[in-house]
Design an enzyme around this catalytic site. Structure first.
Site, PDB file in Angstrom:
ATOM      1  CE1 TYR A 199      -2.661  -3.287   1.872  1.00  0.00           C
ATOM      2  CE2 TYR A 199      -4.259  -1.723   0.999  1.00  0.00           C
ATOM      3  CZ  TYR A 199      -3.946  -2.981   1.473  1.00  0.00           C
ATOM      4  OH  TYR A 199      -4.932  -3.943   1.537  1.00  0.00           O
ATOM      5  CE1 TYR A 383      -4.706  -7.209   4.915  1.00  0.00           C
ATOM      6  CE2 TYR A 383      -5.135  -4.863   4.603  1.00  0.00           C
ATOM      7  CZ  TYR A 383      -4.841  -6.121   4.089  1.00  0.00           C
ATOM      8  OH  TYR A 383      -4.707  -6.280   2.718  1.00  0.00           O
TER       9      TYR A 383
HETATM   10  C1  PHB Z   1      -7.230  -6.728  -4.457  1.00  0.00           C
HETATM   11  O1  PHB Z   1      -8.125  -6.574  -5.311  1.00  0.00           O
HETATM   12  O2  PHB Z   1      -6.327  -7.576  -4.569  1.00  0.00           O
HETATM   13  C2  PHB Z   1      -7.252  -5.864  -3.216  1.00  0.00           C
HETATM   14  C3  PHB Z   1      -8.075  -4.746  -3.191  1.00  0.00           C
HETATM   15  C4  PHB Z   1      -8.086  -3.938  -2.067  1.00  0.00           C
HETATM   16  C5  PHB Z   1      -7.268  -4.279  -0.978  1.00  0.00           C
HETATM   17  C6  PHB Z   1      -6.464  -5.401  -1.007  1.00  0.00           C
HETATM   18  C7  PHB Z   1      -6.445  -6.198  -2.136  1.00  0.00           C
HETATM   19  O3  PHB Z   1      -7.270  -3.490   0.136  1.00  0.00           O
END
Ligand code: PHB
Ligand code: FAS
Length: 388
Positions: A199, A383
């Protein structure tokens, strides 16, 4: 036709509910507006909380997920000061599963086929009736109007479905936050940029490096919410993504043609009433979160955990307490996830009206996470998913 529970919507919420109820001997009919092919063509969530993994196992859909899914024990956050890791396993003893929503939905369809469940596709003009009396649902198919009498209706038809609209305006409160940006996402048959999700907070905007498997990558960059995905060539996307990811990642990452490209606007939305007589809302029909915290699909699954428990207690023990408590119980968890998704969104994105003070506060939130185990532990606990 008569059944115990009519489920409107054949996405992950509706299918999981149907599967859990059928396993408990409760009859369902799923009414889905689209074809199965269309439902399975949608690319959406990618991260499953431990609670969602347990639910899918309970539904008999764990085998392929454990074969092809990828357990992740942490993720990276990236700022201009560099990248650092949030170690879920070390901080809270748990992990997440990277396994696409599309795959999980496919597994649910396969389990429903094996169960001999009734899933009716291309069911149009679905409408619940007499929710305070003798409930029934009508729909159109092959030029005919059909009626299904039932005890309960589950509205699992997503944000744009019909279910929420049958709750009178005076009976529900709708609380919404529309974020001033969206995510441009692509899917590409390339090796993921890193072993775990990244991120990234960058002056040009947010970016996320994710994946579906060792040869399928999923990337997002923050864009204006009305941006047109077709205005972005693959080359332009890759160049912008590389500007926002850490240099050491951008230098070595594999790029290639996009096989899916879309813009998702970011919003938080809650309908504060998830029950209206015999109708129960679940998943996106009741709430929407920005994907930053990977909560959308997982919240839909926890709703179904609570709703299936309440319906099974009703039919098995003639106990209505679970159904009476459903809305409040589900919403407590929804609001915790909305807060986490809002917090993750606020520390990672560039806001158009952001001033220097806002910018400094954002940087200090990220420094807190970089330096303090306690801050990272709070993030990790949210998370991986708060207890059901
Ligand atoms: C994903 O589509 O892989 C994805 C999207 C949002 C997130 C984590 C993974 O926070
Ligand atoms: P869904 O919307 O998945 O399913 C509802 C179903 O009902 C659909 O199949 C629809 O065709 C059907 N339907 C609608 N109206 C109907 C009617 N009137 N009659 C009959 N059927 C009807 N979540 C994450 O955690 N991470 C992500 O990265 C992420 N990305 C997303 C990207 C996009 C573009 C979207 C829209 C959502 C994303 N989400 C993400 C959230 C998403 O995964 C949802 O939380 C999840 O699909 C919720 O599942 P359902 O509640 O089953 O709703």
């Amino acid at each position: 036709m008569k059944t115990d529970v009519v489920i409107i919507g054949g996405g992950p919420s509706g299918l999981l509910l149907s599967q859990l109820l059928n396993k408990a001997g409760i009859g369902t009919v799923v009414l889905e507006r689209r074809t199965r092919k269309y439902v399975l063509s949608r690319i959406r969530a990618g991260v499953l909380e431990g609670g969602t993994v347990d639910l899918l196992e309970r539904a008999g859909c764990g085998d392929r997920m454990h074969r092809e899914g990828d357990p992740h024990e942490g993720c990276y956050l990236s700022t201009e000061r560099g990248m650092f890791r949030v170690d879920f396993r070390d901080l809270c003893g748990r992990q997440v599963m990277v396994y696409g929503q599309t795959e999980a939905t496919e597994d649910l369809y396969a389990a429903q086929d094996e169960m001999g469940a009734t899933v009716i596709h291309e069911a149009m003009e679905v409408m619940p009736h007499d929710l305070d009396g003798d409930p029934y649902v009508t729909y159109e198919k092959d030029g005919e109007t059909h009626r299904i009498d039932c005890d309960f209706v589950a509205g699992c038809d997503g944000y744009h479905g019909v279910s929420r609209s049958v709750i009178p305006k005076g009976k529900k409160e709708e609380i919404e936050r529309v974020y001033p940006f969206g995510w441009l996402g692509i899917l590409s048959r390339t090796r993921p940029a890193a072993d775990e999700l990244i991120y990234a907070n960058h002056p040009r905007g947010f970016a996320l490096a994710s994946m579906r498997n060792a040869n399928l990558s999923r990337y997002y960059i923050q864009v204006p919410s009305d941006d047109d995905p077709e205005a972005w060539s693959d080359e332009a996307f890759w160049a912008e993504l590389k500007r926002r990811l850490p240099g050491e990642v951008a230098e070595t990452m594999e790029t290639g043609p996009s096989i899916e490209k879309s813009v998702a606007p970011l919003r938080s939305y809650v309908c504060t009433r998830m029950r209206h007589g015999a109708l129960f809302l679940a998943g996106d029909a009741a709430h929407i979160v920005p994907p930053t915290g990977a909560k959308g699909l997982n919240l839909a699954m926890s709703d179904i955990h609570y709703l299936s428990e309440g319906l099974i207690a009703h039919y098995k023990d003639n106990d209505g307490a679970g159904l009476d408590a459903y809305s409040d119980r589900a919403l407590r968890r929804v609001w915790r996830a909305i807060r986490f998704s809002w917090w993750m969104t606020s520390i990672l994105h560039r806001y158009p009206e952001q001033d220097d003070f806002d910018q400094r506060m954002q940087e200090m939130e990220l420094e807190n996470l970089r330096d303090l185990d306690a801050a990272r532990r709070a993030m990790a606990l949210n998370y991986v998913g708060l207890p059901l």
